[in-house]
Design an enzyme around this catalytic site. Structure first.
Site, short mmCIF file in Angstrom:
data_model
loop_
_atom_site.label_atom_id
_atom_site.label_comp_id
_atom_site.label_asym_id
_atom_site.label_seq_id
_atom_site.Cartn_x
_atom_site.Cartn_y
_atom_site.Cartn_z
N HIS A 34 -87.72 76.85 -66.24
CA HIS A 34 -88.12 78.27 -66.25
C HIS A 34 -88.06 78.87 -65.16
CE1 HIS A 34 -90.87 76.16 -69.42
NE2 HIS A 34 -90.37 77.18 -69.98
N GLN A 150 -81.52 79.46 -80.44
CA GLN A 150 -82.04 80.32 -80.05
C GLN A 150 -81.62 81.60 -79.49
OE1 GLN A 150 -86.46 79.77 -78.92
NE2 GLN A 150 -85.68 80.45 -76.85
N SER A 182 -87.22 69.89 -70.31
CA SER A 182 -88.07 70.65 -71.52
C SER A 182 -89.50 70.22 -71.42
CB SER A 182 -87.29 69.96 -72.71
OG SER A 182 -88.28 70.06 -73.78
N SER A 183 -90.24 71.06 -71.74
CA SER A 183 -91.80 71.03 -71.66
C SER A 183 -92.01 69.61 -72.64
CB SER A 183 -92.44 72.08 -72.29
OG SER A 183 -92.06 73.03 -71.43
O1 PAF Z 1 -88.01 79.26 -76.07
C1 PAF Z 1 -89.30 79.40 -75.97
O2 PAF Z 1 -89.93 79.03 -74.85
C2 PAF Z 1 -89.95 80.22 -76.90
O3 PAF Z 1 -89.28 79.90 -78.15
C3 PAF Z 1 -89.80 81.69 -76.71
C4 PAF Z 1 -88.59 82.31 -76.57
C5 PAF Z 1 -90.94 82.10 -75.55
C6 PAF Z 1 -90.53 82.30 -77.96
O4 PAF Z 1 -91.78 81.83 -78.29
#
Ligand code: PAF
Length: 273
Positions: A34, A150, A182-183
């Protein structure tokens, strides 16, 4: 850094800003992956907005919504240190409505790969991302390449709904042992983490095959499956950048995607060739 939970208040604040807005949507439990997105947003924009919202509509019944890691205080500090201007932390009751107008994932692309094992997941993702993008109205929005499907579906939504935002894909960040951050890695025991390393190893081996000139998709997939044994494999797929099935890897235009279960934890990874 201003922390705001109300969507209309954030919209008003952002209307008063001059210059480009860079936006990083997250579900919190922030890690270096992040932070890489936030740093890129910081570099490229005048104003940086991060949201933290564990979106209930993208979790299926029985999934980990209730135990998804929540570290609000640590996350606030990380955002502050990373130079975030606005941290948006909405409540579900404010984002969702009864009898709501809904966007849904496309019938084909939204229900293959991760969408096949988690039907409806991507509809939930697109629903919330559409709302968040409309609230923040960013110039640039940053998404990790680790969640390749995604990312692909969000790009598709932005194109098909004629949305005015530039989607910026950011490379996957890995731990020193190669595991993609990854979390959900927080769920892994020490032994499971060792097993999980088969995933990046299988992708590394696949990239080596490609660099040796082996481009046949079936041969590469077989090799990946061998390396992943005895993990439970959800899918191993090699696609082009439009996420269509291919027979032979085209360098610069292909992606290898893997999802495997380690214990009860689903782990995704991919390599862009
Ligand atoms: O990738 C993520 O953390 C989630 O899928 C997102 C894009 C914030 C949507 O909730």
């Amino acid at each position: 850094m201003k922390i705001i939970s109300n969507a209309l208040e954030l919209k008003q604040e952002l209307r008063e800003q001059n210059g480009t807005i860079g936006y990083v949507p997250t579900m919190g439990a922030l890690h270096e992956g992040h932070i890489a997105l936030i740093k890129e947003a910081r570099k490229e924009n005048k104003v940086v907005v991060v949201s933290i919202f564990v979106n209930p509509t993208q979790f299926l019944a029985g999934e980990d919504l209730n135990r998804y890691p929540r570290r609000d205080e640590a996350d606030k500090k990380i955002c502050e240190l990373a130079g975030v201007d606005f941290l948006f932390m909405p409540h579900a009751e404010e984002l969702y409505f009864d009898d709501e107008v809904k966007i849904a994932a496309p019938n084909v692309r939204g229900y293959v790969l991760e969408g096949a094992t988690r039907p409806g997941h991507f509809s939930g993702v697109l629903r919330v991302v559409m709302k968040l993008l409309n609230i923040v109205n960013p110039t640039n929005a940053y998404f990790g390449k680790k969640d390749a499907q995604q990312l692909n579906l969000i790009e598709l939504m932005v194109k098909q709904f004629f949305m005015d935002v530039n989607i910026v894909p950011i490379d996957t960040v890995r731990d020193s042992d190669g595991l993609a951050l990854s979390s959900r890695n927080a769920y892994l025991s020490k032994e499971q983490r060792q097993d999980a390393l088969k995933i990046p190893k299988s992708l590394y081996r696949a990239s080596q095959m490609v660099s040796r000139g082996i481009l046949d998709v079936e041969s590469i997939k077989e090799n990946i499956v061998d390396v992943l044994e005895p993990l439970e494999i959800a899918y191993v797929e090699i696609l082009n950048r439009e996420f269509e099935v291919i027979e032979s890897v085209e360098i610069g235009k292909s992606v290898i995607l893997v999802e495997a279960l380690v214990g009860n934890t689903r782990l995704l990874d991919n390599v862009w060739l």
